[in-house]
Motif scaffolding. Structure first.
Motif, short mmCIF file in Angstrom:
data_model
loop_
_atom_site.label_atom_id
_atom_site.label_comp_id
_atom_site.label_asym_id
_atom_site.label_seq_id
_atom_site.Cartn_x
_atom_site.Cartn_y
_atom_site.Cartn_z
N GLU A 1 22.84 38.71 31.50
CA GLU A 1 21.89 38.54 30.41
C GLU A 1 21.24 39.89 30.08
N SER A 2 20.97 40.14 28.81
CA SER A 2 20.25 41.35 28.43
C SER A 2 18.74 41.09 28.48
N VAL A 3 17.99 42.17 28.56
CA VAL A 3 16.52 42.06 28.54
C VAL A 3 16.09 41.42 27.22
N ALA A 4 16.73 41.79 26.12
CA ALA A 4 16.37 41.24 24.81
C ALA A 4 16.60 39.73 24.76
N GLU A 5 17.67 39.26 25.38
CA GLU A 5 17.94 37.82 25.39
C GLU A 5 16.86 37.07 26.17
N HIS A 6 16.47 37.63 27.29
CA HIS A 6 15.38 37.02 28.07
C HIS A 6 14.10 36.99 27.25
N ASP B 1 7.21 33.52 31.83
CA ASP B 1 8.18 34.57 32.17
C ASP B 1 8.89 34.22 33.48
N LYS B 2 8.13 33.79 34.47
CA LYS B 2 8.72 33.41 35.76
C LYS B 2 9.62 32.18 35.59
N ILE B 3 9.12 31.21 34.85
CA ILE B 3 9.88 29.96 34.66
C ILE B 3 11.19 30.22 33.92
N GLU B 4 11.13 30.99 32.83
CA GLU B 4 12.35 31.27 32.06
C GLU B 4 13.37 31.98 32.93
N THR B 5 12.92 32.87 33.78
CA THR B 5 13.82 33.61 34.67
C THR B 5 14.56 32.65 35.60
N VAL B 6 13.84 31.70 36.18
CA VAL B 6 14.49 30.77 37.11
C VAL B 6 15.39 29.79 36.35
N ILE B 7 14.98 29.38 35.15
CA ILE B 7 15.85 28.52 34.34
C ILE B 7 17.19 29.22 34.12
N GLN B 8 17.13 30.50 33.72
CA GLN B 8 18.37 31.25 33.48
C GLN B 8 19.16 31.40 34.77
N HIS B 9 18.47 31.62 35.84
CA HIS B 9 19.12 31.74 37.14
C HIS B 9 19.89 30.46 37.46
N ASN B 10 19.25 29.33 37.21
CA ASN B 10 19.92 28.04 37.44
C ASN B 10 21.12 27.89 36.51
N GLY C 1 15.08 50.28 32.32
CA GLY C 1 16.04 49.26 32.68
C GLY C 1 15.32 48.18 33.49
N ASP C 2 16.04 47.13 33.81
CA ASP C 2 15.45 46.02 34.57
C ASP C 2 15.58 46.28 36.06
N ILE C 3 14.51 46.00 36.77
CA ILE C 3 14.53 46.03 38.23
C ILE C 3 14.15 44.63 38.68
N PRO C 4 15.03 43.93 39.39
CA PRO C 4 14.71 42.57 39.82
C PRO C 4 13.39 42.52 40.59
N ALA C 5 12.65 41.45 40.37
CA ALA C 5 11.33 41.30 40.98
C ALA C 5 11.37 41.42 42.50
N PHE C 6 12.45 40.98 43.11
CA PHE C 6 12.51 40.98 44.57
C PHE C 6 12.76 42.36 45.17
N VAL C 7 13.03 43.38 44.32
CA VAL C 7 13.14 44.75 44.83
C VAL C 7 12.15 45.70 44.14
N LYS C 8 11.44 45.23 43.15
CA LYS C 8 10.51 46.08 42.39
C LYS C 8 9.32 46.46 43.26
N CYS D 1 20.91 46.26 25.27
CA CYS D 1 21.99 46.81 26.11
C CYS D 1 21.67 46.71 27.60
N ASN D 2 20.41 46.83 27.96
CA ASN D 2 20.01 46.80 29.37
C ASN D 2 20.13 45.38 29.91
N THR D 3 20.89 45.24 30.98
CA THR D 3 21.11 43.91 31.54
C THR D 3 20.11 43.62 32.65
N ARG D 4 19.96 42.33 32.89
CA ARG D 4 19.08 41.82 33.94
C ARG D 4 19.94 41.31 35.10
#
Length: 190
Positions: free
Chosen positions: A31-36, A130-139, A74-81, A18-21
């Motif tokens: 995207e949900s945290v579980a999907e990531h 983890d970092k790579i998958e995040t940027v792939i999804q971002h793209n 919940g998710d906190i984006p890396a750039f504000v964590k 349920c928690n989104t990223r």
């Protein structure tokens, strides 16, 4: 674990579905945290032949549990964590683990500590992927969802940890090229 304990724990981490990223999918939803987590584990599994010297079973298990704390925080984006956010997430992980039977709690606590310390090759691989998958999804979500700071972040996020292995360095370089292509396409549309 007995069936009741198993069901209760699954209920605790169900919020990962349920928690989104911060990232968006190609269908235009967050995207949900579980999907990531799922796709990170798939990425590790697909790269298994490239890492014959690592315990890839451990890597995949680490992938599957790496964001359990986000079931609580919940998710906190890396750039504000912040460091404070990291501490709260770590406490959330321990509060979840404390609800498991001792043998399971000990086993997963060991994996979390290994990830947190990031000293083993397995932990470094999980962090890099983890970092790579995040940027792939971002793209994949497209530049329409990017914040201004993310244009640079897509080019730099995770570079240092990705340099830990030639395979992750190569993959990160390809993902960076994909980000640059998306940025150039966006400029062409303006």
């Amino acid at each position: 674990m007995n069936p009741k304990e198993l069901i209760e724990f699954l209920g605790l981490i169900e919020t990962l579905k349920c928690n989104t990223r911060h990232n968006w999918t190609t269908s235009g939803r967050q995207e949900s945290v579980a999907e990531h987590t799922w796709r990170l584990a798939v990425l590790a599994m697909l790269m298994e032949p490239d890492f014959k010297d690592l315990d890839m079973n451990k890597v995949i298990r680490m992938c599957l549990i790496h964001d359990w704390g986000e079931a609580v925080t919940g998710d906190i984006p890396a750039f504000v964590k912040t460091d404070s956010d990291e501490a709260v997430e770590e406490e959330a992980i321990h509060s979840l683990l404390d609800r498991l039977p001792k043998a399971a709690s000990d086993r997963f606590t060991s994996l979390f500590l290994e990830l947190l310390e990031c000293q083993t090759r397995e932990a470094k691989l999980v962090k890099a992927l983890d970092k790579i998958e995040t940027v792939i999804q971002h793209n994949e979500g497209g530049t329409g969802y990017w914040l201004p700071l993310e244009y640079d972040l897509n080019l730099t996020y995770g570079n240092e940890i990705c340099d830990s292995f030639p395979q992750t360095k190569d993959l990160r370089n390809q993902v960076r090229e994909d980000s640059i292509r998306l940025m150039e396409e966006e400029k062409g549309r303006k």
